[in-house]
Design a protein around this motif. Sequence first.
Motif, PDB file in Angstrom:
ATOM      1  N   PHE A  73       0.826  -1.208   0.000  1.00 41.44           N
ATOM      2  CA  PHE A  73       0.000   0.000   0.000  1.00 41.44           C
ATOM      3  C   PHE A  73       0.863   1.262   0.000  1.00 41.44           C
ATOM      4  CE2 PHE A  73      -3.118  -3.109   1.548  1.00 41.44           C
ATOM      5  CZ  PHE A  73      -4.200  -2.796   0.725  1.00 41.44           C
ATOM      6  N   GLY A  74       2.041   1.174   0.615  1.00 41.76           N
ATOM      7  CA  GLY A  74       2.962   2.303   0.557  1.00 41.76           C
ATOM      8  C   GLY A  74       3.502   2.529  -0.847  1.00 41.76           C
TER       9      GLY A  74
ATOM     10  N   PHE B 101      -1.503   8.117   4.278  1.00 40.36           N
ATOM     11  CA  PHE B 101      -2.385   7.028   3.844  1.00 40.36           C
ATOM     12  C   PHE B 101      -3.827   7.508   3.700  1.00 40.36           C
ATOM     13  CE2 PHE B 101       1.044   4.163   4.355  1.00 40.36           C
ATOM     14  CZ  PHE B 101       0.669   2.922   3.864  1.00 40.36           C
ATOM     15  N   SER B 102      -4.277   8.376   4.605  1.00 38.68           N
ATOM     16  CA  SER B 102      -5.655   8.865   4.511  1.00 38.68           C
ATOM     17  C   SER B 102      -5.828   9.772   3.299  1.00 38.68           C
ATOM     18  CB  SER B 102      -6.047   9.608   5.789  1.00 38.68           C
ATOM     19  OG  SER B 102      -5.258  10.765   5.981  1.00 38.68           O
ATOM     20  N   LEU B 103      -4.788  10.518   2.929  1.00 37.55           N
ATOM     21  CA  LEU B 103      -4.858  11.346   1.724  1.00 37.55           C
ATOM     22  C   LEU B 103      -5.023  10.484   0.476  1.00 37.55           C
ATOM     23  CD1 LEU B 103      -2.069  14.021   2.420  1.00 37.55           C
ATOM     24  CD2 LEU B 103      -4.544  14.414   2.344  1.00 37.55           C
ATOM     25  N   GLN B 104      -4.414   9.306   0.485  1.00 38.01           N
ATOM     26  CA  GLN B 104      -4.470   8.427  -0.679  1.00 38.01           C
ATOM     27  C   GLN B 104      -5.705   7.518  -0.667  1.00 38.01           C
ATOM     28  OE1 GLN B 104      -2.376   8.300  -3.384  1.00 38.01           O
ATOM     29  NE2 GLN B 104      -3.923   6.902  -4.180  1.00 38.01           N
TER      30      GLN B 104
ATOM     31  N   GLY C  33      -7.375   4.202   4.561  1.00 38.90           N
ATOM     32  CA  GLY C  33      -5.950   4.365   4.800  1.00 38.90           C
ATOM     33  C   GLY C  33      -5.592   4.255   6.271  1.00 38.90           C
ATOM     34  N   GLU C  34      -6.404   4.849   7.140  1.00 37.71           N
ATOM     35  CA  GLU C  34      -6.131   4.781   8.571  1.00 37.71           C
ATOM     36  C   GLU C  34      -6.275   3.349   9.089  1.00 37.71           C
ATOM     37  OE1 GLU C  34      -8.162   7.655  10.883  1.00 37.71           O
ATOM     38  OE2 GLU C  34      -7.580   9.357   9.612  1.00 37.71           O
TER      39      GLU C  34
ATOM     40  N   SER D 168      -3.397   1.194  10.896  1.00 36.63           N
ATOM     41  CA  SER D 168      -3.699   0.612  12.205  1.00 36.63           C
ATOM     42  C   SER D 168      -3.460  -0.889  12.203  1.00 36.63           C
ATOM     43  CB  SER D 168      -5.149   0.910  12.604  1.00 36.63           C
ATOM     44  OG  SER D 168      -5.336   2.290  12.818  1.00 36.63           O
ATOM     45  N   PHE D 169      -3.893  -1.555  11.132  1.00 40.50           N
ATOM     46  CA  PHE D 169      -3.691  -2.999  11.013  1.00 40.50           C
ATOM     47  C   PHE D 169      -2.204  -3.328  10.958  1.00 40.50           C
ATOM     48  CE2 PHE D 169      -3.184  -6.748   8.183  1.00 40.50           C
ATOM     49  CZ  PHE D 169      -3.798  -7.690   8.988  1.00 40.50           C
ATOM     50  N   SER D 170      -1.454  -2.578  10.139  1.00 39.92           N
ATOM     51  CA  SER D 170      -0.007  -2.805  10.025  1.00 39.92           C
ATOM     52  C   SER D 170       0.688  -2.548  11.355  1.00 39.92           C
ATOM     53  CB  SER D 170       0.586  -1.894   8.942  1.00 39.92           C
ATOM     54  OG  SER D 170       0.021  -2.155   7.678  1.00 39.92           O
TER      55      SER D 170
END
Length: 452
Positions: free
Chosen positions: A226-227, A344-347, A352-353, A357-359
């Motif tokens: 995802f990154g 992440f939330s921007l994308q 994304g959050e 959080s999971f990671s």
Amino acid sequence: MDLVLRLISEFTNWLWSYPLLAAVVGGGIIIACRLRFIQFRKFAYINKQTFGRIFSPSSIGQGTVTPFQAACTALASSIGAANIVVVPTIIFTAGPGAVFWMWLAALLGQSTKFAEIVLGIKYRQLNQAGEYVGGACYYMEKGIGGRIGKICGFLVAFFFMIEILPSITLQTHSAVKPLVELGFNRYSAVGIIFILVFLVVYGGVKRIGKVTEKLVPLMAVVYFFFGLIILLVNFREIPQALYNIIVGAFNPAAVGGGVTGGSILTVMKAGVARGVYSNEAGMSSAPYGHGAATTDHPVRQGFWGIFEVTVDTLIVCTMSAMITLVSGVWQNDAFKDIAVYKAFSLQYGALGEYIVSFSLFLFVLSTIIVIVYYVEKLAEYCFGYLMSKIMRMSACAMIILAAFLSMDNAGILLDFTLGMVVLFNIIGVVYMSGQVKRETDEFFKQPQYYEK
């Protein structure tokens, strides 16, 4: 009591400001030179022996778990919340150039971690349960020898054990936060973590190895995948980000950010510190994870130490840094503590959050599992096999305390005890680096090892 705490705090702050960083980096340079920079000289061969054998890990020789399982166990300890949360903060406080010095510290740290693991395998032994155990305490005792070796071995083990116990509670706090963000309440989150850790660690080193060899690749791949999408979407910003990293390393004022007008020394210290802390090279942790590895030669397992630094710092930490830079969030100080969340939330929006959080939860959970195991092995060295089982229960109990204690004042004790471990360990590894060189020369001179 307040005076004692203040004195310990002042001494610890001084110790971690420059002396320990100088010792770890200086020790890394000495070890790297003595090994003739093996991480670069044998780059292709090392990658073939590690990355090339992830899906078909060799189990040549004697041991309890596979080489890859041992590497994942050690990686689970070093890859944690800091890889996501703390790495971006050096950009806010010291500028993008700090990332360059983080990379440099990691490249030097590869030699140190290689040396630690070689010594850990060389001086490991079978315990009462018929399992291989190894670590800094064993190579300090046997490698240095005599009364001094025994004293150093005990101190390294004891201080590290004292450092880890409250760390378990603090790490649990870090693991609880993403679960709360995913909808759990605090007490149920602590209960979930306790049950998961308990089920894994009570299966012994073999179960820990089996779990971490699946958990570590999963959490790294999810975060990296995802990154990578964020980097691809913002690919036009990558050249500028790299420019800011390189130029900012030597001229911080030229790229702005948190150190406009700051000194190179400020940027260097921030980056080197993060490079040292992130992969734990020189901190004595990795040999405990690798002590049970199945291998025919210490050097073969040592290659996995170079692999770990690559994954931890040069891949995962770099991903966090690049996401922070290409997304532009580093230019707003309000996002200092939530940079990756914001990127992440921007994308991905709200998703994304949840991904972060999971990671983050997986990163911290894996760390807790492994450091509970480390407490057991440290107690086994200090007080015997029976006491190690009692300490295993005590370590698991530290998870429960996270539901009731904040541990706000634990930082002083943690930093002091870890500082003592690092100081003793790095001196010992440098002292025994000649032995590592001899083991390395032997490995590459004998076809029965080198050509496997």
